[in-house]
Design a protein around this motif. Structure first.
Motif, short mmCIF file in Angstrom:
data_model
loop_
_atom_site.label_atom_id
_atom_site.label_comp_id
_atom_site.label_asym_id
_atom_site.label_seq_id
_atom_site.Cartn_x
_atom_site.Cartn_y
_atom_site.Cartn_z
N THR A 1 -38.02 -38.04 102.54
CA THR A 1 -37.80 -39.04 101.50
C THR A 1 -36.31 -39.21 101.25
O THR A 1 -35.60 -38.23 101.04
CB THR A 1 -38.49 -38.64 100.18
OG1 THR A 1 -39.90 -38.49 100.41
CG2 THR A 1 -38.27 -39.73 99.12
N LEU B 1 -36.22 -34.01 100.12
CA LEU B 1 -35.77 -35.19 99.37
C LEU B 1 -34.25 -35.25 99.35
O LEU B 1 -33.59 -34.26 98.99
CB LEU B 1 -36.30 -35.14 97.94
CG LEU B 1 -35.71 -36.17 96.96
CD1 LEU B 1 -36.07 -37.58 97.38
CD2 LEU B 1 -36.17 -35.89 95.54
N LYS C 1 -40.21 -41.95 103.99
CA LYS C 1 -40.05 -42.96 102.94
C LYS C 1 -38.58 -43.16 102.61
O LYS C 1 -37.84 -42.20 102.38
CB LYS C 1 -40.81 -42.54 101.68
CG LYS C 1 -40.77 -43.56 100.55
CD LYS C 1 -41.61 -43.09 99.37
CE LYS C 1 -41.65 -44.11 98.25
NZ LYS C 1 -42.47 -43.64 97.10
#
Length: 325
Positions: free
Chosen positions: A40, A1, A84
């Protein structure tokens, strides 16, 4: 992330054949490695501008999983390759690259992985980005290779946002979305695009899809219904794209379009006719009278392409997203 908040990322230049002029996230397994891959990127209350790279001038995110056991007959949906990108209350402006000027978001996998590319843009503006190839503003791609029998889905959600004045040297000036399978099975490949309370204007593509370009294709499937597109447009404006092309959808047998409370310019699909459902209160510029046959509700209206709707210039109404006021 990777999480970016309250930041200003500007004027960075990545090296040749590079990824992510402003932000790069690459996660993946290769060869016969078993497992899932997740990338992400979250950008909130930030500005990403004037960055350059080969892939993803502003933001690049990719996930890739290898073969789960090195064979093409091992089938399991327990593995996921998902990339994402989420942009909230932010500005992506004047970034330059070869593929995906503002955002480049790719997910790919070998055998036995669900593949998803998810791009969410909320209350943000993506403007003046340039791509030498596809996807001036947003580039989203999900691809399966080597006999992967699981779905490949490219999903783009634009909510309360503006995508304007972006350019691509090939297809998809505003948004380019592609799902693709090069395996041996009849798995589903889909493009899902949701546009709500948003404005897509004055985007340009040198080839097709000044506003939005779709491509969903399974190269090995005998069932054309395995290639799908779902487009939902609600309370949005999508106009002033070059060639009078707003939507272009090659290689697709099943296209579902749901429109409600929106202003659109006439589109071009390939020879296959989409299923269009009107929720009413739509207005469309048209070149061909056929473009108005889906106007089935009494609140729908149509105008010839030269009609001036007297829309105001793009301006701020208190937020980062520009609208016609």
């Amino acid at each position: 992330l990777i999480e970016i908040r309250n930041s200003f990322i500007s004027s960075n230049n990545a090296a040749n054949f590079s990824y992510g002029g402003g932000i790069e996230s690459k996660v993946g397994a290769t060869g016969s490695v078993m497992g899932s891959a997740h990338s992400t990127v979250l950008v909130k209350n930030s500005v990403i501008e004037k960055n350059t790279a080969t892939f993803g001038g502003g933001i690049y995110s990719s996930s890739g999983s290898g073969l789960s056991n090195g064979t093409s007959n091992y089938i399991s949906s327990n593995y996921i390759s998902e990339s994402k990108v989420e942009v909230i209350n932010s500005l992506i402006d004047s970034n330059v690259c070869l593929l995906g000027g503002g955002i480049n978001n790719e997910a790919s996998s070998g055998v036995s992985s669900n593949t998803k590319s998810i791009t969410n843009v909320n209350n943000s503006t993506i403007s003046r980005n340039r791509s030498g190839d596809n996807g001036g503003g947003v580039y989203s791609k999900a691809s399966n290779l080597a006999g992967n029998l699981e779905p490949a889905i490219s999903m783009v959600n634009i909510i309360g946002s503006t995508i304007n004045n972006n350019f691509s040297g090939n297809n998809g000036g505003g948004i380019f979305s592609k799902s693709y399978s090069d395996g041996f099975g009849e798995n589903e490949v889909s493009c899902l695009i949701n546009i709500k309370k948003s404005t897509l204007v004055q985007n340009t593509a040198a080839d097709y899809g000044g506003g939005i370009y779709f491509s969903s294709h399974n190269s090995s499937s005998s069932n054309l219904a395995d290639s799908k597109i779902d487009l939902n447009v609600t309370n949005s404006t999508i106009i002033n794209s070059n060639f009078h092309l707003t939507f272009y959808a090659p290689d697709v047998e099943v296209s579902n379009v749901n429109l409600s409370g929106s202003i659109l310019r006439s589109w071009v699909f390939n020879s296959k006719i989409p299923k269009v459902v009107s929720g009413g209160y739509n207005a469309i510029y048209y070149l061909n009278p056929y473009d108005t046959t889906w106007l089935t509700q009494p609140t729908d209206i149509s105008f010839f392409v030269t009609t001036d709707l007297n829309l105001g210039t793009l301006a701020s109404n208190g937020g980062l997203s520009l609208i016609h006021i």
